[in-house]
Write an enzyme that holds these catalytic residues in place. Structure first.
Site, PDB file in Angstrom:
ATOM      1  N   HIS A  35       0.949  -1.192   0.229  1.00 33.24           N
ATOM      2  CA  HIS A  35      -0.171  -0.031  -0.031  1.00 33.24           C
ATOM      3  C   HIS A  35       0.843   1.187   0.075  1.00 33.24           C
ATOM      4  O   HIS A  35       0.425   2.078   0.458  1.00 33.24           O
ATOM      5  CB  HIS A  35      -1.009   0.227   1.230  1.00 33.24           C
ATOM      6  CG  HIS A  35      -2.159  -1.052   1.325  1.00 33.24           C
ATOM      7  ND1 HIS A  35      -3.212  -0.878   0.107  1.00 33.24           N
ATOM      8  CD2 HIS A  35      -2.081  -2.282   1.495  1.00 33.24           C
ATOM      9  CE1 HIS A  35      -3.815  -1.948   0.194  1.00 33.24           C
ATOM     10  NE2 HIS A  35      -3.414  -2.712   1.174  1.00 33.24           N
ATOM     11  N   THR A  36       1.928   1.234  -0.479  1.00 32.46           N
ATOM     12  CA  THR A  36       3.066   2.315  -0.869  1.00 32.46           C
ATOM     13  C   THR A  36       2.903   2.656  -2.144  1.00 32.46           C
ATOM     14  O   THR A  36       3.344   3.842  -2.484  1.00 32.46           O
ATOM     15  CB  THR A  36       4.324   2.270  -0.230  1.00 32.46           C
ATOM     16  OG1 THR A  36       4.751   0.796  -0.626  1.00 32.46           O
ATOM     17  CG2 THR A  36       4.389   2.059   1.178  1.00 32.46           C
ATOM     18  N   ASP A  37       2.558   1.932  -3.100  1.00 32.03           N
ATOM     19  CA  ASP A  37       2.791   1.942  -4.755  1.00 32.03           C
ATOM     20  C   ASP A  37       1.923   2.976  -5.015  1.00 32.03           C
ATOM     21  O   ASP A  37       2.420   4.069  -5.796  1.00 32.03           O
ATOM     22  CB  ASP A  37       2.541   0.769  -5.412  1.00 32.03           C
ATOM     23  CG  ASP A  37       1.316  -0.004  -5.125  1.00 32.03           C
ATOM     24  OD1 ASP A  37       0.473   0.418  -4.298  1.00 32.03           O
ATOM     25  OD2 ASP A  37       0.933  -0.945  -5.888  1.00 32.03           O
ATOM     26  N   GLY A 122      -2.918 -12.814  -3.914  1.00 33.22           N
ATOM     27  CA  GLY A 122      -1.973 -11.701  -3.476  1.00 33.22           C
ATOM     28  C   GLY A 122      -0.645 -11.728  -4.488  1.00 33.22           C
ATOM     29  O   GLY A 122       0.282 -11.408  -4.076  1.00 33.22           O
ATOM     30  N   LEU A 123      -0.709 -12.721  -5.428  1.00 30.85           N
ATOM     31  CA  LEU A 123       0.688 -12.992  -6.149  1.00 30.85           C
ATOM     32  C   LEU A 123       0.428 -12.340  -7.370  1.00 30.85           C
ATOM     33  O   LEU A 123       1.307 -12.651  -8.401  1.00 30.85           O
ATOM     34  CB  LEU A 123       0.780 -14.553  -6.312  1.00 30.85           C
ATOM     35  CG  LEU A 123       1.075 -15.177  -4.833  1.00 30.85           C
ATOM     36  CD1 LEU A 123       1.290 -16.768  -4.810  1.00 30.85           C
ATOM     37  CD2 LEU A 123       2.186 -14.457  -4.054  1.00 30.85           C
ATOM     38  N   SER A 124      -0.573 -11.645  -7.779  1.00 29.06           N
ATOM     39  CA  SER A 124      -0.794 -10.788  -8.957  1.00 29.06           C
ATOM     40  C   SER A 124      -0.710 -11.406 -10.092  1.00 29.06           C
ATOM     41  O   SER A 124      -0.133 -11.541 -11.095  1.00 29.06           O
ATOM     42  CB  SER A 124       0.282  -9.858  -9.181  1.00 29.06           C
ATOM     43  OG  SER A 124      -0.176  -8.934  -9.622  1.00 29.06           O
ATOM     44  N   SER A 125      -1.789 -12.515 -10.495  1.00 28.65           N
ATOM     45  CA  SER A 125      -2.067 -13.193 -11.513  1.00 28.65           C
ATOM     46  C   SER A 125      -2.525 -12.276 -12.577  1.00 28.65           C
ATOM     47  O   SER A 125      -2.360 -12.575 -13.787  1.00 28.65           O
ATOM     48  CB  SER A 125      -3.256 -14.347 -11.194  1.00 28.65           C
ATOM     49  OG  SER A 125      -4.360 -13.692 -10.923  1.00 28.65           O
ATOM     50  N   SER A 126      -3.343 -11.217 -11.996  1.00 25.32           N
ATOM     51  CA  SER A 126      -3.778 -10.245 -13.170  1.00 25.32           C
ATOM     52  C   SER A 126      -2.678  -9.486 -13.852  1.00 25.32           C
ATOM     53  O   SER A 126      -2.612  -9.687 -15.040  1.00 25.32           O
ATOM     54  CB  SER A 126      -4.672  -9.254 -12.454  1.00 25.32           C
ATOM     55  OG  SER A 126      -4.043  -8.440 -11.606  1.00 25.32           O
ATOM     56  N   ASP A 170       2.856  -4.250  -9.264  1.00 23.40           N
ATOM     57  CA  ASP A 170       2.473  -5.617  -9.743  1.00 23.40           C
ATOM     58  C   ASP A 170       2.925  -5.912 -11.303  1.00 23.40           C
ATOM     59  O   ASP A 170       3.814  -6.726 -11.431  1.00 23.40           O
ATOM     60  CB  ASP A 170       0.952  -5.796 -10.017  1.00 23.40           C
ATOM     61  CG  ASP A 170       0.459  -5.885  -8.520  1.00 23.40           C
ATOM     62  OD1 ASP A 170       1.201  -5.849  -7.492  1.00 23.40           O
ATOM     63  OD2 ASP A 170      -0.762  -5.906  -8.463  1.00 23.40           O
TER      64      ASP A 170
HETATM   65  P1  ADP Z   1      -4.431 -11.213  -8.236  1.00 23.33           P
HETATM   66  O1  ADP Z   1      -4.001 -10.859  -6.802  1.00 23.33           O
HETATM   67  O2  ADP Z   1      -4.357 -12.782  -8.505  1.00 23.33           O
HETATM   68  O3  ADP Z   1      -3.856 -10.171  -9.302  1.00 23.33           O
HETATM   69  P2  ADP Z   1      -6.860 -10.031  -9.378  1.00 23.33           P
HETATM   70  O4  ADP Z   1      -8.195 -10.008  -8.645  1.00 23.33           O
HETATM   71  O5  ADP Z   1      -6.323  -8.714  -9.311  1.00 23.33           O
HETATM   72  O6  ADP Z   1      -6.023 -11.018  -8.286  1.00 23.33           O
HETATM   73  O7  ADP Z   1      -6.842 -10.769 -10.673  1.00 23.33           O
HETATM   74  C1  ADP Z   1      -7.497 -11.989 -10.636  1.00 23.33           C
HETATM   75  C2  ADP Z   1      -8.301 -11.905 -11.872  1.00 23.33           C
HETATM   76  O8  ADP Z   1      -7.515 -11.964 -13.342  1.00 23.33           O
HETATM   77  C3  ADP Z   1      -9.113 -13.367 -12.336  1.00 23.33           C
HETATM   78  O9  ADP Z   1     -10.433 -13.161 -11.719  1.00 23.33           O
HETATM   79  C4  ADP Z   1      -9.314 -13.369 -13.924  1.00 23.33           C
HETATM   80  O10 ADP Z   1     -10.205 -12.492 -14.258  1.00 23.33           O
HETATM   81  C5  ADP Z   1      -8.010 -12.810 -14.134  1.00 23.33           C
HETATM   82  N1  ADP Z   1      -6.903 -14.066 -14.254  1.00 23.33           N
HETATM   83  C6  ADP Z   1      -5.718 -14.217 -13.643  1.00 23.33           C
HETATM   84  N2  ADP Z   1      -5.010 -15.312 -14.074  1.00 23.33           N
HETATM   85  C7  ADP Z   1      -5.906 -15.966 -15.284  1.00 23.33           C
HETATM   86  C8  ADP Z   1      -5.771 -17.163 -16.174  1.00 23.33           C
HETATM   87  N3  ADP Z   1      -4.993 -17.704 -15.948  1.00 23.33           N
HETATM   88  N4  ADP Z   1      -6.911 -16.992 -16.864  1.00 23.33           N
HETATM   89  C9  ADP Z   1      -7.709 -16.277 -17.027  1.00 23.33           C
HETATM   90  N5  ADP Z   1      -7.996 -15.143 -16.377  1.00 23.33           N
HETATM   91  C10 ADP Z   1      -7.141 -14.788 -15.360  1.00 23.33           C
HETATM   92 MG    MG Z   2      -4.369  -8.248  -9.460  1.00 26.43          MG
END
Ligand code: ADP
Ligand code: MG
Length: 360
Positions: A35-37, A122-126, A170
């Site tokens: 929460h500093t970014d 929290g590992l930033s899949s988005s 991220d």
């Molecule tokens: P995070 O902390 O993992 O970034 P977010 O809520 O910011 O959490 O992002 C998660 C969203 O990103 C998922 O709900 C989906 O919409 C999208 N997403 C992430 N990885 C994938 C994937 N492998 N395939 C499809 N959508 C994905």
């Molecule tokens: Mg995210």
């Protein structure tokens, strides 16, 4: 099979043809500085060995993108200039939008996505999805775009298109550093320094098992509170706060400002501690960060607190904290290399929902 191989296989299965290539980008863990970014402060992330991979091929329909993901049943199909794509396709459409807006020309694509980055932990899949998508277009359309600018465009996509007001942390951590290195980043100037993680340290990431939904959550409220403090004190951003200005605040705004002020100091001290290979000092800073996220910023949860408490009671765990936005998600722990397996077994026994998901 790793994510790249699975993306390739999914592509072949779904489209009945070979992809032209596979782009990938890692998830990240923030070691300290949460929460500093978005207030222009300092963060200290590292890239994970877990990747999101996208197999791609130019589409016969030049202006359309279609995509499947191993993780999700719903398929995505949108026009390159289509507005308001929702769901997970919004992350892909957002990248197209940001790249087009920056003046690049893009091909329509067929895509297959596979990932080892857990979602909403929290590992930033988005960011991993966004950076992998931007890398795919960078290769296909030979875009002149360096890693830092690519990260900026991905952040813009998430902010303006998807509608999550996240900072640059991220996307930067997914796009710029090499695996196994930590990187201290000034989120305002984007000056950064790569620091080697000492060979006998290891960071272990534990998924609490309590997922969270970022958009629409208290996250946006914290962003607004920080902007409100800056407005009241006539600061460009909360990062510019001086210690004596804390006296002018009270209530929740004082607590939020205290966190941001202290956390920025801790990141700078943590960078020095890592350079000096001082594991005790680094661990103490992590634990102080957690206490502040819990008490001042109020973004922890009972499960995260229980995990951190149990982790710190493990002999050989030097520091523990929630990582990422909070409200669930993951914790990160600092150990001496070699004790990871014993630590994982110990923790999973004490907090049954917890799962060791990554180590650096
Ligand atoms: P995070 O902390 O993992 O970034 P977010 O809520 O910011 O959490 O992002 C998660 C969203 O990103 C998922 O709900 C989906 O919409 C999208 N997403 C992430 N990885 C994938 C994937 N492998 N395939 C499809 N959508 C994905
Ligand atoms: Mg995210």
């Amino acid at each position: 099979m790793n994510a790249k191989q699975r993306a390739q296989e999914l592509f072949e299965r779904h489209y009945g043809a070979l992809p032209e290539g596979v782009a990938a980008a890692p998830g990240r863990v923030n070691l300290i500085g949460d929460h500093t970014d978005y207030v222009g402060g300092f963060v200290f992330p590292a890239a994970l060995r877990l990747n999101t991979a996208i197999a791609y091929r130019r589409s016969a329909e030049s202006n359309r993108v279609c995509a499947v993901s191993e993780a999700l049943a719903d398929k995505v199909d949108f026009g390159l200039r289509q507005e308001g794509v929702s769901g997970w396709g919004g992350y892909l459409a957002g990248i197209a939008w940001a790249l087009l807006e920056a003046g690049f020309e893009l091909s329509g694509l067929e895509l297959a996505v596979a990932s080892d980055v857990p979602t909403a932990s929290g590992l930033s899949s988005s960011a991993a999805l966004e950076v992998a998508m931007a890398r795919a277009w960078r290769t296909v359309d030979e875009l002149e775009l360096d890693d830092v600018n690519l990260a900026k465009l991905c952040q813009r996509a998430e902010n303006a298109y998807v509608g999550v007001p996240s900072g640059i942390l991220d996307q930067f951590a997914s796009s710029v550093p090499a695996v196994g290195q930590a990187i201290i980043l000034d989120c305002r100037s984007l000056d950064y320094q790569v620091i080697a993680i000492p060979a006998d340290w290891t960071f272990v990431i534990v998924d609490s098992g309590a997922s969270r939904q970022l958009a629409g959550s208290a996250y946006e409220q914290r962003v607004k509170e920080c902007a409100e403090v800056a407005r009241q004190l006539h600061l460009r951003a909360l990062r510019d706060l001086q210690a004596e200005q804390l006296l002018k605040l009270d209530g929740d705004l004082l607590k939020r400002a205290r966190h941001v002020y202290g956390e920025n100091q801790r990141v700078l001290e943590a960078a020095s501690a890592m350079k000096a290979a001082d594991i005790v000092a680094f661990g103490r800073l992590m634990s102080a960060s957690h206490a502040s996220l819990r008490d001042n910023y109020e973004v922890s949860s009972p499960t995260l607190d229980r995990l951190v408490e149990a982790a710190l009671a493990f002999e050989g765990c030097y520091g523990a904290r929630l990582t990422g936005a909070g409200f669930g998600g993951s914790t990160v722990q600092l150990l001496k290399r070699g004790s990871e397996d014993a630590f994982g077994a110990y923790l999973e026994e004490r907090v049954p929902s917890a799962r060791l998901v990554a180590r650096i």
